[in-house]
Design a protein around this motif. Sequence first.
Motif, PDB file in Angstrom:
ATOM      1  N   PHE A 140       6.074   3.327  14.763  1.00  0.00           N
ATOM      2  CA  PHE A 140       7.184   2.500  14.291  1.00  0.00           C
ATOM      3  C   PHE A 140       6.746   1.521  13.200  1.00  0.00           C
ATOM      4  O   PHE A 140       7.405   1.433  12.152  1.00  0.00           O
ATOM      5  N   PRO A 141       5.647   0.776  13.367  1.00  0.00           N
ATOM      6  CA  PRO A 141       5.216  -0.126  12.286  1.00  0.00           C
ATOM      7  C   PRO A 141       4.911   0.610  10.984  1.00  0.00           C
ATOM      8  O   PRO A 141       5.259   0.127   9.891  1.00  0.00           O
ATOM      9  N   VAL A 142       4.272   1.774  11.070  1.00  0.00           N
ATOM     10  CA  VAL A 142       3.927   2.526   9.860  1.00  0.00           C
ATOM     11  C   VAL A 142       5.181   2.996   9.131  1.00  0.00           C
ATOM     12  O   VAL A 142       5.296   2.884   7.900  1.00  0.00           O
ATOM     13  N   LEU A 143       6.145   3.517   9.866  1.00  0.00           N
ATOM     14  CA  LEU A 143       7.367   4.010   9.238  1.00  0.00           C
ATOM     15  C   LEU A 143       8.180   2.873   8.629  1.00  0.00           C
ATOM     16  O   LEU A 143       8.822   3.046   7.585  1.00  0.00           O
ATOM     17  N   LEU A 144       8.149   1.710   9.247  1.00  0.00           N
ATOM     18  CA  LEU A 144       8.826   0.552   8.651  1.00  0.00           C
ATOM     19  C   LEU A 144       8.153   0.162   7.332  1.00  0.00           C
ATOM     20  O   LEU A 144       8.835  -0.228   6.367  1.00  0.00           O
ATOM     21  N   ALA A 145       6.824   0.269   7.279  1.00  0.00           N
ATOM     22  CA  ALA A 145       6.112   0.000   6.019  1.00  0.00           C
ATOM     23  C   ALA A 145       6.500   1.023   4.959  1.00  0.00           C
ATOM     24  O   ALA A 145       6.670   0.679   3.772  1.00  0.00           O
ATOM     25  N   VAL A 146       6.650   2.282   5.372  1.00  0.00           N
ATOM     26  CA  VAL A 146       7.085   3.326   4.431  1.00  0.00           C
ATOM     27  C   VAL A 146       8.485   3.012   3.913  1.00  0.00           C
ATOM     28  O   VAL A 146       8.783   3.172   2.714  1.00  0.00           O
ATOM     29  N   LEU A 147       9.373   2.559   4.800  1.00  0.00           N
ATOM     30  CA  LEU A 147      10.726   2.186   4.372  1.00  0.00           C
ATOM     31  C   LEU A 147      10.698   1.013   3.399  1.00  0.00           C
ATOM     32  O   LEU A 147      11.500   0.949   2.462  1.00  0.00           O
ATOM     33  N   CYS A 148       9.776   0.096   3.613  1.00  0.00           N
ATOM     34  CA  CYS A 148       9.637  -1.033   2.685  1.00  0.00           C
ATOM     35  C   CYS A 148       9.279  -0.525   1.286  1.00  0.00           C
ATOM     36  O   CYS A 148       9.890  -0.937   0.291  1.00  0.00           O
ATOM     37  N   VAL A 149       8.309   0.382   1.224  1.00  0.00           N
ATOM     38  CA  VAL A 149       7.901   0.940  -0.073  1.00  0.00           C
ATOM     39  C   VAL A 149       9.042   1.746  -0.686  1.00  0.00           C
ATOM     40  O   VAL A 149       9.346   1.612  -1.877  1.00  0.00           O
ATOM     41  N   GLY A 150       9.684   2.580   0.123  1.00  0.00           N
ATOM     42  CA  GLY A 150      10.791   3.397  -0.389  1.00  0.00           C
ATOM     43  C   GLY A 150      11.949   2.571  -0.912  1.00  0.00           C
ATOM     44  O   GLY A 150      12.525   2.890  -1.963  1.00  0.00           O
ATOM     45  N   THR A 151      12.283   1.501  -0.200  1.00  0.00           N
ATOM     46  CA  THR A 151      13.381   0.641  -0.651  1.00  0.00           C
ATOM     47  C   THR A 151      13.000  -0.119  -1.913  1.00  0.00           C
ATOM     48  O   THR A 151      13.852  -0.391  -2.770  1.00  0.00           O
ATOM     49  N   SER A 152      11.735  -0.469  -2.044  1.00  0.00           N
ATOM     50  CA  SER A 152      11.271  -1.120  -3.281  1.00  0.00           C
ATOM     51  C   SER A 152      11.448  -0.186  -4.474  1.00  0.00           C
ATOM     52  O   SER A 152      11.882  -0.615  -5.563  1.00  0.00           O
ATOM     53  N   PHE A 153      11.112   1.094  -4.274  1.00  0.00           N
ATOM     54  CA  PHE A 153      11.343   2.075  -5.341  1.00  0.00           C
ATOM     55  C   PHE A 153      12.839   2.204  -5.655  1.00  0.00           C
ATOM     56  O   PHE A 153      13.232   2.353  -6.813  1.00  0.00           O
ATOM     57  N   MET A 154      13.681   2.155  -4.617  1.00  0.00           N
ATOM     58  CA  MET A 154      15.127   2.205  -4.842  1.00  0.00           C
ATOM     59  C   MET A 154      15.594   1.013  -5.674  1.00  0.00           C
ATOM     60  O   MET A 154      16.436   1.151  -6.568  1.00  0.00           O
ATOM     61  N   ALA A 155      15.056  -0.170  -5.353  1.00  0.00           N
ATOM     62  CA  ALA A 155      15.437  -1.368  -6.110  1.00  0.00           C
ATOM     63  C   ALA A 155      15.065  -1.219  -7.582  1.00  0.00           C
ATOM     64  O   ALA A 155      15.849  -1.562  -8.484  1.00  0.00           O
TER      65      ALA A 155
END
Length: 418
Positions: free
Chosen positions: A291-306
Amino acid sequence: MRADPAKVAGYMKFLSSYRQLFSLPKFGSSLLAAVAGKLKIGISSVALLLEVAHYRGFKSAAIVVSVSALAGVTVPLRGRLMDRYGYALVMCPSLVVYLGALTVLVVNESAHGSFATTVVCGFVASASIPPIQIVTRLMWGAMTTGTLRTTILSLDAVLTDVGYIVGPTVAAFLVVAVVPWAGLAASALLTTGATLLLLSRELSQQHGQPRSAERHWLGPLHTWALLTLMVAVACFFMAVRAVELALPAWAQQHESPLMGGVLLSCMSVGSVAGGLILGALPAWRSAWATFPVLLAVLCVGTSFMAAASFTWTAVLVVATACMGIAVGPSFVTLYATAGNVSPADMAAETQSWIAFSVSLGGAAGAAVSGVVIQAWGPGALLVLAAASFAIASWLARRAVQAGPVTPEEARESLPAAP
């Protein structure tokens, strides 16, 4: 052209986990109960909205749906009661009250009765509905272990996505093509079927805990791990809701409202694909997807979306689909993590508090998103969502490190008898 035997063997090996699921005892009835529960979620709110709107307009209908949503605060109480008295003694009376409240609501609307009666019935129906999703996840946990548990939770997450996609369409069709109350009737039928199927299973806590069992008055909330995980979940779903609202706002800002639906669909498709892939991976590959790792991946992915939101539409579409791949697996690992940090005799209440945190985070995300979009635009909201994912990842890591509370530790934390 003949298929490559090596490739065919690879595909079969990739799908072997799903084939093992269907060989489990009573898996067919369990899957049917899960599907009914997921469709019910997608149908119920839209059916209630359209039923009341048919007679009173959308403004009044929105009030009823909002009050109904507030009843979600009672989920932890129902979870505690199930842990204490067993599933059947809680779910059966709840089902009777739920069906009764829906019946009164439909009759009251057909007779153009009091609006207050409709509001009360909407609240009572939502407050009494059997917690099918919670029991379903506990059922999956009782049926499987290890890698197969990841597979079955992945399938559950995929079914949830499908329910949210298909359910509203089914509800709208029934209301328009049949009668205004047909959507609520379908919701009631699905709830009844799912409840009876779940109760037909021999679950480990079906009959509750012994009445003499010692228990902290705060239940699982006295554990540091669960409290930390709840805050992480609230941050997680606040970010998810922010992304869901940022995409239509971006489309509106660029005078292309239809792109909002396209972007949300891309994220949903990515989520379904991610859940299916995680469920098919062998243990040594899926072990890293915590769960912590996937949340970090979502952080990176959302940054790319921004960043992509300030470039071209095609880039944002790709970034959204890639980010969505981590959404489904995040829910899978969330519920697995909740099960790991839960005290042994408080599983239902623990999952209930997680569901409460999801609702709380969604409400906070909706409120914050409106302010941020109005002041700084959808790009800034995506940046804020990425930051929320990062905080959630850090908190989830702390929760996992804290670990579950043993029965001995739980007893030691009880207040001393006078």
